[in-house]
Design an enzyme around this catalytic site. Structure first.
Site, PDB file in Angstrom:
ATOM      1  N   ASP A   1       0.837  -1.191   0.000  1.00 20.57           N
ATOM      2  CA  ASP A   1       0.000   0.000   0.000  1.00 20.57           C
ATOM      3  C   ASP A   1       0.879   1.251   0.000  1.00 20.57           C
ATOM      4  O   ASP A   1       1.664   1.453   0.902  1.00 20.57           O
ATOM      5  CB  ASP A   1      -0.835  -0.064   1.290  1.00 20.57           C
ATOM      6  CG  ASP A   1      -2.004   0.881   1.265  1.00 20.57           C
ATOM      7  OD1 ASP A   1      -1.970   1.837   0.486  1.00 20.57           O
ATOM      8  OD2 ASP A   1      -2.940   0.655   2.056  1.00 20.57           O
TER       9      ASP A   1
ATOM     10  N   ASP B   1      -2.933   2.485  -6.002  1.00 17.32           N
ATOM     11  CA  ASP B   1      -1.940   2.537  -4.935  1.00 17.32           C
ATOM     12  C   ASP B   1      -1.835   1.298  -4.050  1.00 17.32           C
ATOM     13  O   ASP B   1      -1.152   1.327  -3.057  1.00 17.32           O
ATOM     14  CB  ASP B   1      -2.227   3.743  -4.042  1.00 17.32           C
ATOM     15  CG  ASP B   1      -3.375   3.464  -3.109  1.00 17.32           C
ATOM     16  OD1 ASP B   1      -4.441   3.093  -3.596  1.00 17.32           O
ATOM     17  OD2 ASP B   1      -3.182   3.596  -1.898  1.00 17.32           O
ATOM     18  N   GLU B   2      -2.534   0.263  -4.385  1.00 16.32           N
ATOM     19  CA  GLU B   2      -2.351  -0.921  -3.569  1.00 16.32           C
ATOM     20  C   GLU B   2      -2.506  -2.196  -4.362  1.00 16.32           C
ATOM     21  O   GLU B   2      -3.138  -2.215  -5.416  1.00 16.32           O
ATOM     22  CB  GLU B   2      -3.277  -0.906  -2.359  1.00 16.32           C
ATOM     23  CG  GLU B   2      -4.731  -1.093  -2.662  1.00 16.32           C
ATOM     24  CD  GLU B   2      -5.529  -1.088  -1.361  1.00 16.32           C
ATOM     25  OE1 GLU B   2      -5.996  -2.149  -0.956  1.00 16.32           O
ATOM     26  OE2 GLU B   2      -5.653  -0.003  -0.761  1.00 16.32           O
TER      27      GLU B   2
END
Length: 632
Positions: free
Chosen positions: A164, A255-256
């Site tokens: 993350d 983003d993850e």
DNA sequence: GGCCGAAGGACCC
DNA sequence: CTCCAGGGTCCTTCGGCG
């Protein structure tokens, strides 16, 4: 393009979204009687016809339906649960949020929803009160049978990582504009913030908070508009790194991502040290680095900052040589066929199999090196990473940072559910590891607040709260009652959480099921304006569909009134559609009915949306003529 | 009873 | 002074239908 669906502009990581649910229950208090508050309650209520009074007590404490006052509006307050919230004045923040919201249509609607929730909870408490001890006994027996199966099927053979990026959008903006680095800032617009940097969080400014409230909380807040193209670019750099450790990694947003390191770790054991060696580039390196695209000014500034944080994530690089071979010996976790967890085979996709991990690794490693640059002679700090999971994840984070100048956090665990929770544990720029053994898992789970678990949101948390459940231990203790109060799907999910179970196989990217476009605007009520808006949306949707070569069988429109009430109207058509006209024909009809419905009154909207959905899913993968990959 | 479609929500980022 | 997103997935409930 195969990564299509994941391009969905993610909101943003850890952020808890607006919410809160501001645990009105003080943990300790719950613990004292946590033995089984609900159990006790229901028993009491059963033996004494008056029971409900006891039960309703619990309910009202969780969500007082009494108007105004303090307790209500738990849904608007700040979530203090998350990291980065130390030492900030929650009282004050909530007061500001309240004052900014009070009386607005939005607020009124929240109030309405709050009442509705309270109603649901009290209905649940009533049901609880009507449960007999016998029923409970039976339920317990049944549930425990499931527990047995679940535990037996526990698969500890996998090493799953959830990675993350830290405050992603904000971090990117700060990286590219040094002026922002020492200021509280957020990314988004006055209408809504996508994320905020850690400085702004100190003021209570969070993701999913409207910008104007952010401004009230922090008058100096700098709001930077989103720049998705940029985030996408950075995201793909990160993915380049991840791919080398698991070609089947699953991005969940920009983003993850989840990774399954199991196979790689096997391979890693025989990876020579040089393959695990990296260099922390220095300023000179960067001068010749790929990022030439960035203008010099920025680059220089970036470096100044980067130096400080470029150090190897977490402790000692030197403790790395601990090639813990002891790890390979855990036979206790006999590899079970994991029947429960999703059965998708991660490694069977015949898609573009990017050669082998080794090859990719080499390729990319080259790419990471500044052209014609020799780290040895340039005096870059040499970093050697070990072979266990934690070391590998450190390496991954290190490389991400070297490549993007951004930090990431990660969770390492035997399944996805745990990995996800773990990645939040040491949030900015940290990682957390749960070894593959039952004891470690249970120890971790024990005091884990249910709210931290992915899938348990504000509402579920509040319902559980009313039952005296705040931690996973409570969840287990109340398993019988839960199985009676919630649907089979929900209660079995809760049970699995209570046991620390989660998916152990990362699903291969699945086909998208719907596509939609929606827009918020200042009030519209004239039919002509509404149709016009509808037209625009359908046009945009049609374009999106065609861009991806998809069609939908169900066309729906979404309407949000100026009072924030949401309505959806849909219709499935005989043949899948994708053209502007086909879609609009349906949408217009649906809209027309709505306008007529509230007839003398105008239909006053603040948002409209249009979407095309695929139909269920054909039972057997119908061999219908190699049907086009359309929604059916 | 089971499946389907519609509508409403919960949740996630 | 105004001012609370937009892209998804999945679950639940309910009515119709064969």
């Amino acid at each position: 393009m195969e990564s299509c669906w994941l391009e969905g502009e993610g909101q943003e990581e850890e952020e808890d979204m607006e919410e809160d649910w501001s645990a009105p229950v003080d943990g300790r208090e719950a613990q004292d009687q946590h033995h089984s508050p609900a159990l006790a309650r229901s028993t009491v209520s059963f033996s004494s016809p008056d029971g409900p009074s006891v039960a309703s007590d619990g309910a009202s404490s969780a969500s007082s339906s009494s108007a105004e006052g303090t307790g209500i509006m738990t849904r608007m307050e700040l979530n203090t649960f998350k990291a980065g919230m130390e030492g900030l004045d929650k009282e004050k923040i909530n007061k500001i949020i309240m004052e900014a919201s009070k009386g607005s249509r939005f607020y009124e609607n929240e109030l309405r929803k709050e009442k509705q929730m309270a109603g649901r909870i009290s209905a649940m408490m009533d049901r609880l009160a009507s449960i007999t001890p016998q029923q409970q006994q039976e339920a317990l027996l049944q549930v425990d049978k499931m527990v047995e199966d679940l535990v037996e099927g526990r698969d500890l053979s996998r090493t799953i990582v959830h990675l993350d990026m830290d405050a992603f959008y904000a971090a990117v903006e700060m990286r590219d504009n040094p002026a922002l680095r020492d200021k509280p800032m957020a990314v988004g617009g006055i209408g809504m913030l996508s994320t905020s940097n850690y400085l702004a969080r100190k003021y209570g400014v969070r993701a999913a908070m409207p910008g104007f409230i952010g401004k009230k909380l922090c008058p100096d807040l700098v709001i930077v508009p989103t720049n998705f193209d940029k985030y996408r670019t950075v995201s793909s750099q990160v993915r380049d790194v991840l791919r080398q450790y698991d070609p089947y990694f699953a991005p969940m947003s920009l983003d993850e991502a989840y990774m399954d390191l199991t196979e790689y770790l096997e391979l890693r054991k025989s990876l020579p040290e040089e393959e695990r060696t990296f260099y922390a580039h220095t300023e000179e390196c960067f001068m010749s680095k790929e990022n030439a695209a960035v203008d010099n000014q920025k680059k220089e500034d970036m470096l100044g900052e980067t130096q400080a944080s470029v150090k190897v994530p977490e402790l000692s690089v030197n403790s790395t040589t601990n090639i813990d071979d002891e790890d390979g010996s855990l036979e206790k976790s006999k590899v079970t066929p994991c029947h429960d967890d999703n059965v998708s085979s991660p490694c069977c996709g015949t898609e573009e199999l990017p050669e082998t991990c080794e090859q990719i690794a080499k390729d990319v490693k080259e790419k990471e090196k500044p052209e014609g640059h020799d780290c040895e002679t340039m005096g870059c700090e040499k970093v050697v990473f070990g072979c266990d999971a934690e070391e590998v994840v450190r390496e991954i984070r290190f490389r991400i940072q070297q490549r993007t100048y951004l930090t990431a956090s990660a969770g390492i665990a035997p399944n996805m559910m745990l990995a996800k929770v773990c990645s939040d544990q040491n949030k900015p720029n940290g990682q957390f590891y749960i070894p593959s053994d039952c004891e470690a898992i249970m120890d971790f789970i024990k005091d884990l607040p249910v709210r931290k678990v992915c899938g348990i949101g504000k509402v579920m948390a509040q319902q559980l709260n009313a039952l005296g459940i705040t931690t996973c231990t409570h969840l287990y203790e109340q398993r019988a009652v839960l199985s009676l109060l919630f649907s089979p799907i929900s209660s079995s999910h809760l049970l699995r959480v209570a046991l620390g179970l989660g998916a152990t196989r990362i699903e291969r990217e699945s086909e998208r099921k719907s596509m939609s476009v929606e827009r918020t605007f200042s009030e519209l009520s004239k039919p002509s304006e509404l149709y016009r808006k509808c037209w625009e949306l359908c046009e945009a949707l049609a374009k999106d569909l065609q861009d991806e070569g998809l069609k939908g069988r169900t066309v729906t429109i979404k309407l949000k009134t100026v009072n924030f009430e949401v309505k959806q109207r849909g219709q499935t058509v005989p043949r899948a559609v994708s053209s502007m006209n086909e879609i609009y024909d349906v949408a217009e009809e649906l809209l027309k009915m709505e306008i007529q419905q509230c007839q003398p009154q105008p239909l006053r909207l603040r948002l409209m949306g249009s979407s095309a959905k695929r139909r269920k899913q054909e039972k057997p993968p119908t061999k219908t003529t190699t049907l086009d990959r359309f929604f059916l």
